[in-house]
Design a protein around this motif. Structure first.
Motif, PDB file in Angstrom:
ATOM      1  N   ARG A 187       0.821  -1.204   0.000  1.00 38.15           N
ATOM      2  CA  ARG A 187       0.000   0.000   0.000  1.00 38.15           C
ATOM      3  C   ARG A 187       0.857   1.257   0.000  1.00 38.15           C
ATOM      4  N   THR A 239       2.123   1.551  -3.552  1.00 39.24           N
ATOM      5  CA  THR A 239       1.061   1.994  -4.452  1.00 39.24           C
ATOM      6  C   THR A 239       0.831   3.495  -4.322  1.00 39.24           C
ATOM      7  N   THR A 240       0.927   3.981  -3.102  1.00 39.20           N
ATOM      8  CA  THR A 240       0.693   5.397  -2.884  1.00 39.20           C
ATOM      9  C   THR A 240       1.945   6.238  -3.122  1.00 39.20           C
ATOM     10  N   LEU A 296       3.523   8.688   8.682  1.00 34.44           N
ATOM     11  CA  LEU A 296       2.332   8.278   7.926  1.00 34.44           C
ATOM     12  C   LEU A 296       1.422   9.468   7.635  1.00 34.44           C
ATOM     13  N   ARG A 297       1.322  10.374   8.594  1.00 35.29           N
ATOM     14  CA  ARG A 297       0.454  11.533   8.350  1.00 35.29           C
ATOM     15  C   ARG A 297       1.016  12.416   7.239  1.00 35.29           C
ATOM     16  N   HIS A 328       2.885  11.407   4.837  1.00 32.70           N
ATOM     17  CA  HIS A 328       2.672  10.660   3.596  1.00 32.70           C
ATOM     18  C   HIS A 328       1.235  10.824   3.125  1.00 32.70           C
ATOM     19  N   ARG A 329       0.301  10.711   4.067  1.00 35.10           N
ATOM     20  CA  ARG A 329      -1.110  10.838   3.705  1.00 35.10           C
ATOM     21  C   ARG A 329      -1.378  12.167   3.007  1.00 35.10           C
ATOM     22  N   VAL A 357      -0.224  12.008  -0.487  1.00 35.28           N
ATOM     23  CA  VAL A 357      -1.123  11.172  -1.283  1.00 35.28           C
ATOM     24  C   VAL A 357      -2.378  11.950  -1.656  1.00 35.28           C
ATOM     25  N   ARG A 358      -2.921  12.681  -0.689  1.00 32.91           N
ATOM     26  CA  ARG A 358      -4.137  13.451  -0.969  1.00 32.91           C
ATOM     27  C   ARG A 358      -3.888  14.479  -2.057  1.00 32.91           C
ATOM     28  N   HIS A 410      -1.596  14.380  -4.363  1.00 32.73           N
ATOM     29  CA  HIS A 410      -1.412  13.686  -5.637  1.00 32.73           C
ATOM     30  C   HIS A 410      -2.751  13.232  -6.202  1.00 32.73           C
ATOM     31  N   LEU A 411      -3.613  12.754  -5.312  1.00 32.41           N
ATOM     32  CA  LEU A 411      -4.940  12.302  -5.715  1.00 32.41           C
ATOM     33  C   LEU A 411      -5.712  13.450  -6.359  1.00 32.41           C
ATOM     34  N   ASP A 445      -4.440  16.070  -7.835  1.00 32.38           N
ATOM     35  CA  ASP A 445      -3.798  16.301  -9.134  1.00 32.38           C
ATOM     36  C   ASP A 445      -4.341  15.331 -10.169  1.00 32.38           C
ATOM     37  N   LEU A 446      -4.351  14.070  -9.766  1.00 31.69           N
ATOM     38  CA  LEU A 446      -4.801  13.022 -10.681  1.00 31.69           C
ATOM     39  C   LEU A 446      -6.234  13.258 -11.120  1.00 31.69           C
ATOM     40  N   GLU A 447      -7.059  13.646 -10.168  1.00 30.77           N
ATOM     41  CA  GLU A 447      -8.463  13.859 -10.507  1.00 30.77           C
ATOM     42  C   GLU A 447      -8.611  15.021 -11.482  1.00 30.77           C
TER      43      GLU A 447
END
Lengths: 139, 139
Positions: free
Chosen positions: A52, A55-56, A84-85, A87-88, A91-92, A94-95, A97-99
């Motif tokens: 995971r 993947t992220t 982890l925070r 990283h989160r 990820v958000r 990047h998400l 951006d992707l959207e």
DNA sequence: GCTTGACTTAGAGCGCGCTCAAAGCCGTAG
DNA sequence: CTACGGCTTTGAGCGCGCTCTAAGTCAAGC
């Protein structure tokens, strides 16, 4: 469990499992009397977690930091949480951006769809739409 | 526009712009009489499109295919549309993966948050929750 | 005239994450 | 007994996407 079995169950190759152990992403596995790795099924959870992270988009060097902290025991709880925070948040971002890219892509595809329907029947391409017939790219 | 200006405006380095031209991702740019590239501002749209493809994980070899088709003119419209639609599906799948990983990560972070609050005050960690104190990983 | 700095080219080098090769050992089936 | 497959190790190699180097040209400013 031998390395071949773990490979099947984890989806990683035996090569990769050995590589991960070498660099420290996986704990040093117990060896049987003939020197072969004998895994406990619980390793699968750790591998799944690593998957995971990968993947992220977490680089291996950060996974190593996490693995090291985990190995160092409970006093690293806060640090691990912080990692982890952070990283989160990445990820958000990047998400998002992707959207945005996906919406843009959808628009472009819609343009291709429209252009196809009027193909060779309408020369006036909508100028306010997404254009795509530019000077010799890749030529 | 010279390559340095385009670099600033596009966010790519001059090195990368030349590299992209070399491999065919960017059209061969006109040179001024001293041999230096002189770009038209319209190239920025193409670069932006490439950036979106890259962000969404398209490998350069596929961008090259697209660029080649674009250079080949209108008869490749259908093909280009197909390439983008396939790409879109991969992006959607990846997006779903990412979202699932993010939820998982959120859970784990929630666990770290809880564990922190009871730290050294409650030994009974919730076994039905996300565990994270495993045998010597990375050791 | 001379320096400065941005540009030109071909090609080497790099960081990442594996992936495989070589040489050898072990244990089970036939 | 022998052959086979699967395992062991160290270390080399690879595909990707840049990133940089070296050696040289050119144009503008002092």
């Amino acid at each position: 469990m031998k390395i071949g079995d773990l490979a099947k169950r984890s989806g990683l190759s035996a090569h990769t499992l050995r590589y991960y152990e070498r660099i420290g992403l996986l704990p040093y596995a117990d060896r049987d009397r003939s020197g072969q790795r004998d895994y406990d099924a619980s390793i699968l959870e750790w591998i799944e977690f690593l998957r995971r992270l990968k993947t992220t988009g977490m680089p291996i060097r950060d996974m190593l930091r996490y693995a090291q902290m985990r190995a160092d025991g409970d006093e690293t709880f806060a640090e691990r949480g912080a990692l982890l925070r952070e990283h989160r948040e990445r990820v958000r971002t990047h998400l998002a951006d992707l959207e945005a890219c996906l919406r843009s892509l959808d628009k472009k595809i819609a343009f291709y769809g429209k252009a196809k329907q009027r193909k060779d029947a309408d020369d006036g391409l909508p100028k306010n739409d997404d254009e795509d017939t530019a000077p010799r790219p890749g030529a």
